[in-house]
Design an enzyme around this catalytic site. Structure first.
Site, PDB file in Angstrom:
ATOM      1  N   PRO A  24      41.004  45.619  35.967  1.00 32.00           N
ATOM      2  CA  PRO A  24      39.570  45.735  36.173  1.00 32.00           C
ATOM      3  C   PRO A  24      38.928  44.549  36.886  1.00 32.00           C
ATOM      4  CG  PRO A  24      40.095  45.353  33.861  1.00 32.00           C
ATOM      5  CD  PRO A  24      41.385  45.644  34.559  1.00 32.00           C
ATOM      6  N   ASN A  25      37.994  44.888  37.748  1.00 37.16           N
ATOM      7  CA  ASN A  25      37.153  43.942  38.503  1.00 37.16           C
ATOM      8  C   ASN A  25      37.896  43.225  39.629  1.00 37.16           C
ATOM      9  OD1 ASN A  25      34.776  44.373  36.842  1.00 37.16           O
ATOM     10  ND2 ASN A  25      35.889  43.283  35.248  1.00 37.16           N
ATOM     11  N   ARG A  53      33.422  38.318  43.828  1.00 36.90           N
ATOM     12  CA  ARG A  53      33.239  38.083  42.390  1.00 36.90           C
ATOM     13  C   ARG A  53      33.549  36.635  42.039  1.00 36.90           C
ATOM     14  NH1 ARG A  53      37.856  39.752  38.031  1.00 36.90           N
ATOM     15  NH2 ARG A  53      36.818  38.906  36.201  1.00 36.90           N
ATOM     16  N   TYR A 109      37.618  32.460  41.440  1.00 36.55           N
ATOM     17  CA  TYR A 109      38.722  33.248  42.003  1.00 36.55           C
ATOM     18  C   TYR A 109      38.943  33.014  43.503  1.00 36.55           C
ATOM     19  CZ  TYR A 109      38.283  35.656  37.556  1.00 36.55           C
ATOM     20  OH  TYR A 109      38.242  35.932  36.210  1.00 36.55           O
ATOM     21  N   ASN A 125      48.657  42.175  37.695  1.00 42.96           N
ATOM     22  CA  ASN A 125      47.580  41.347  37.173  1.00 42.96           C
ATOM     23  C   ASN A 125      46.701  42.277  36.338  1.00 42.96           C
ATOM     24  OD1 ASN A 125      45.369  39.806  36.609  1.00 42.96           O
ATOM     25  ND2 ASN A 125      45.041  39.062  38.695  1.00 42.96           N
ATOM     26  N   ALA A 147      41.366  41.371  32.670  1.00 40.17           N
ATOM     27  CA  ALA A 147      40.921  41.158  31.281  1.00 40.17           C
ATOM     28  C   ALA A 147      41.842  41.837  30.269  1.00 40.17           C
ATOM     29  CB  ALA A 147      39.493  41.657  31.116  1.00 40.17           C
ATOM     30  N   GLU A 152      53.996  38.632  36.342  1.00 43.08           N
ATOM     31  CA  GLU A 152      52.569  38.595  35.974  1.00 43.08           C
ATOM     32  C   GLU A 152      51.861  37.617  36.908  1.00 43.08           C
ATOM     33  OE1 GLU A 152      52.108  37.336  31.925  1.00 43.08           O
ATOM     34  OE2 GLU A 152      49.912  37.252  32.051  1.00 43.08           O
ATOM     35  N   HIS A 174      48.094  35.844  38.078  1.00 44.48           N
ATOM     36  CA  HIS A 174      46.660  35.617  37.867  1.00 44.48           C
ATOM     37  C   HIS A 174      46.130  34.723  38.973  1.00 44.48           C
ATOM     38  CE1 HIS A 174      46.633  37.518  33.992  1.00 44.48           C
ATOM     39  NE2 HIS A 174      47.746  36.865  33.705  1.00 44.48           N
ATOM     40  N   ARG A 200      40.901  27.936  31.083  1.00 53.67           N
ATOM     41  CA  ARG A 200      39.577  28.553  30.936  1.00 53.67           C
ATOM     42  C   ARG A 200      39.279  28.765  29.448  1.00 53.67           C
ATOM     43  NH1 ARG A 200      39.316  33.490  34.844  1.00 53.67           N
ATOM     44  NH2 ARG A 200      37.095  33.304  34.283  1.00 53.67           N
TER      45      ARG A 200
HETATM   46  C1  DQA Z   1      42.450  37.096  35.794  1.00 56.29           C
HETATM   47  C2  DQA Z   1      42.158  36.240  34.563  1.00 56.29           C
HETATM   48  C3  DQA Z   1      41.541  37.082  33.444  1.00 56.29           C
HETATM   49  O1  DQA Z   1      41.252  36.270  32.320  1.00 56.29           O
HETATM   50  C4  DQA Z   1      40.253  37.720  33.915  1.00 56.29           C
HETATM   51  O2  DQA Z   1      39.738  38.570  32.925  1.00 56.29           O
HETATM   52  C5  DQA Z   1      40.389  38.437  35.210  1.00 56.29           C
HETATM   53  C6  DQA Z   1      41.232  37.862  36.255  1.00 56.29           C
HETATM   54  C7  DQA Z   1      42.932  36.256  36.986  1.00 56.29           C
HETATM   55  O3  DQA Z   1      43.500  36.840  37.893  1.00 56.29           O
HETATM   56  O4  DQA Z   1      42.701  35.043  37.021  1.00 56.29           O
HETATM   57  O5  DQA Z   1      39.731  39.435  35.466  1.00 56.29           O
HETATM   58  O6  DQA Z   1      43.496  37.997  35.470  1.00 56.29           O
END
Ligand code: DQA
Length: 144
Positions: free
Chosen positions: A11-12, A19, A24, A73, A76, A97, A99, A106
């Site tokens: 998501p997102n 964003r 990011y 990835n 959340a 994985e 990120h 964080r």
């Molecule tokens: C994320 C890190 C997560 O904590 C966050 O909720 C994201 C992006 C990252 O790519 O840094 O949406 O996965």
């Protein structure tokens, strides 16, 4: 035979680029991943993104038997989803994985990954470039 690598984003992540650029970065993720396809032409790279946990799980199930590697990835859902973890356990292929940020630096609720103990490798804190590093690592893993 061309190896199939799935890049799965939660998501997102469709909004990466606009964003929270201070967290990011300001590179747009989806065009970056399309360029990765052009760079790694010896692989069949398939890209999937969803904001919905169930859709991510459906996708992870659908690719069983048509998958040589997974880069994921979960965004959340990394920190919450037993269901995504269970779906990934249906696979035998290498899983990486990724990120964009470094969740360990964080808020505390981002420190735990539900999938960390079942992935082959993890890459964090490199922004979109982390997906290229992951792809290079994946190329090594699938060559073994
Ligand atoms: C994320 C890190 C997560 O904590 C966050 O909720 C994201 C992006 C990252 O790519 O840094 O949406 O996965």
């Amino acid at each position: 035979m061309t190896l199939v690598i799935h890049i799965i984003n939660g998501p997102n992540l469709n909004l990466i680029g606009s964003r929270e650029p201070q967290v990011y970065g300001s590179d747009y993720l989806l065009p970056f991943l399309e360029n990765l396809k052009a760079e790694f032409t010896s692989f069949d790279i398939r890209i999937f993104q969803s904001n919905h946990e169930g859709e991510l799980i459906d996708y992870i199930q659908t690719i069983i038997g048509d998958c040589d590697g997974i880069m994921i990835n979960p965004a959340a859902f990394t920190h919450t989803s037993v269901a995504i973890r269970d779906a990934l356990r249906l696979h035998r292929c290498p899983i990486i994985e990724v990120h964009l940020s470094d969740p360990k630096r964080r808020e505390e609720f981002r420190h735990h990954s539900m999938i960390r103990d079942l992935v082959w490798s993890h890459i964090e804190g490199l922004g979109v470039e982390g997906y290229r590093v992951a792809m290079l690592r994946m190329a090594e893993l699938v060559a073994k």
